[in-house]
Write an enzyme that holds these catalytic residues in place. Sequence first.
Site, PDB file in Angstrom:
ATOM      1  N   LEU A 198       0.858  -1.180   0.000  1.00  0.00           N
ATOM      2  CA  LEU A 198       0.000   0.000   0.000  1.00  0.00           C
ATOM      3  C   LEU A 198       0.896   1.233   0.000  1.00  0.00           C
ATOM      4  CD1 LEU A 198      -2.538  -0.876   2.878  1.00  0.00           C
ATOM      5  CD2 LEU A 198      -2.581  -1.617   0.488  1.00  0.00           C
ATOM      6  N   CYS A 199       0.637   2.173  -0.881  1.00  0.00           N
ATOM      7  CA  CYS A 199       1.412   3.419  -0.917  1.00  0.00           C
ATOM      8  C   CYS A 199       1.160   4.207   0.365  1.00  0.00           C
ATOM      9  CB  CYS A 199       0.989   4.270  -2.105  1.00  0.00           C
ATOM     10  SG  CYS A 199       1.558   5.973  -1.956  1.00  0.00           S
TER      11      CYS A 199
END
Lengths: 102, 102, 130, 130, 134, 134
Positions: free
Chosen positions: D77-78
């Site tokens: 996940l960024c």
Amino acid sequence: MTVLHIINKSPYERNSLDTCLRLARPDSAILLIEDGVYAVRAGSSASATLQQALEKHPVYALQPDLQARGVPTESLIDGIKVVDYDGFVELTTEYEKTQSWL
Amino acid sequence: MTVLHIINKSPYERNSLDTCLRLARPDSAILLIEDGVYAVRAGSSASATLQQALEKHPVYALQPDLQARGVPTESLIDGIKVVDYDGFVELTTEYEKTQSWL
Amino acid sequence: MKFSIMVNEGPYTHQASDSAYHFTAAALKAGHEIVRVFFYHDGVNNGTRLSIPPQDDRNVCTRWSELGQQHELELILCVAAAQRRGLLDEDEAKRAGKNSDNIAPGFEISGLGQLIDAGIQADRLVVFGD
Amino acid sequence: MKFSIMVNEGPYTHQASDSAYHFTAAALKAGHEIVRVFFYHDGVNNGTRLSIPPQDDRNVCTRWSELGQQHELELILCVAAAQRRGLLDEDEAKRAGKNSDNIAPGFEISGLGQLIDAGIQADRLVVFGD
Amino acid sequence: MASKKFLYVNRKAPHGSIYALESLEVVLIGAAFEQEVTLAFIDDGVYQLLKNQDSSAIGSKNFSPTYRALGDYDVNQIYVERESLELRGLTKEDLMPLTWEDEDDDWAEKDSIHVVSSAELAEVIEQQDVLLNF
Amino acid sequence: MASKKFLYVNRKAPHGSIYALESLEVVLIGAAFEQEVTLAFIDDGVYQLLKNQDSSAIGSKNFSPTYRALGDYDVNQIYVERESLELRGLTKEDLMPLTWEDEDDDWAEKDSIHVVSSAELAEVIEQQDVLLNF
């Protein structure tokens, strides 16, 4: 009952403005917000559609959204009225219901 | 480098198919997935665009998405090839890169 | 006049939540009553207390909480939409055996009936979405 | 062949996450290697462990966790996108003074550099979004 | 409490996004509120009513059969814009048959779907009190 | 590690959704990776480069000035599709001037923006290794 039609999409990206014009009755108004304000520029390919709209309906555009997008007030097609959020609220009281063309 | 162009939007709702056709070179292919598969129906107003596409590019449509949307295989414009997810993966290996027209 | 507001998209991704917020604030300023703000679809994501936006940006979620507390607004997250997307209050988390919850102060989780009721109670229902 | 996958939309709202999942599963079945699945924009919402979908529907989030554990996938996940939207792991929650976190097993929070790296490492980067 | 006329305006295709499914969930809950309920299907929204939808291969919830239960919930005013159908190469025969039983007419089975012109649909919109957009 | 050619394809208007801003965040991070970077602005994406954007009245992050910093990050291959501009009644003069300083040419200031036809842009796309779509 009179309707305030709200358009929040670019006329180049979605068909909401066209559909709205097909289904809006003469006593209703159109308010352009968010990416909907890109329709107001004179000399663009959407301006013919908007000219048509102006013959039948009052057309408003939301000033904060114009400003955010760098759409200068002097580029607006003649006849379009500019409102702020207070004016947006007022419009929703003047018309008996709102239709958001999401 | 050859490109697999992926279209996931209805041609009636977005301009992705038109833009893709403007920018796709002859050695590239087009894959319709998700709401993109609505373009395949013969006799619809999108069929002219798709006919045009077929003259220049192989065009594929994803079977699971056709089935989900009730688009019958017999309604497909001639020349469109149907693939499943395995075929989708294969296509991405056959072409050197993918362009998703989001 | 009585307004109800419907918010259909989450924070940051679409402008819907910002537009709804500015509209609601302007309506309150003009002396109107807000019956309810109903968050549906991804709109439920506005109700998280775990958001940490960059310092040079607005805090969409906190801003709703604050406006709600200031004006005693009903900020309702649709339960079905919220459960799908992982927005839970303490009770629901407990009931589902989840070890944490994430809804922000001022938000409440309730049923879709609250949306219909919002339409019935208000003179105007204004919808913001994508 | 080496694939990287980018997922730009959250669970349920758009089909992007479903399509990406089915594509990834099919690629693995065909013997390809998945360098990384990178979740950006609302895609980070796929990484919640608090989702409770209806019993007659698929569990989009759990399904990614399971595929990840089964094949030792990197599910990233960024961090910037995740913080905006309220997706936190234990460390970040602690650092930000938040009293809970919500990311699911198998997901990891990392920087945008992982997306560029995914593009460099893989023979093909396939993007799924709205 | 006075009864209000609710119109659900559906303009998005099913499966590609969740709006169609979550709109249907509102309609079903709303049916319990004794308000007058009307549904409109415009633009890609008409795809929601196509026959033979089967989402098993994409693994998502197969909600298409639920439209057929609408009649049992007294939701039987369903307007489909003709222009939207025609643009998409569709006719009424491509849509699921949706019917209801008229209590006041010896439970005769009646058609819930009205395919109407834009002008007629504009009138339907005009008559409503509350518009919900999906 | 071999250098790859990255193309960022921007097709969405700014402000209405976050894609433009989050695309720019990737470009800035990506600039550190020593790959060849090119940006394309197509369809409503061209609006990202309009002059005089000021989002203070909608209260969102005013990221428009950041485009002007791209030159400092060695991001100076910016292609704008002419057809997209024309359809929207825009010319290059409506866009922010984006420039870079050419180290190999005595730090001369050069224009980063190339307004090109669809056919020319198709060739640019052809030459890339990795396409990122926003």
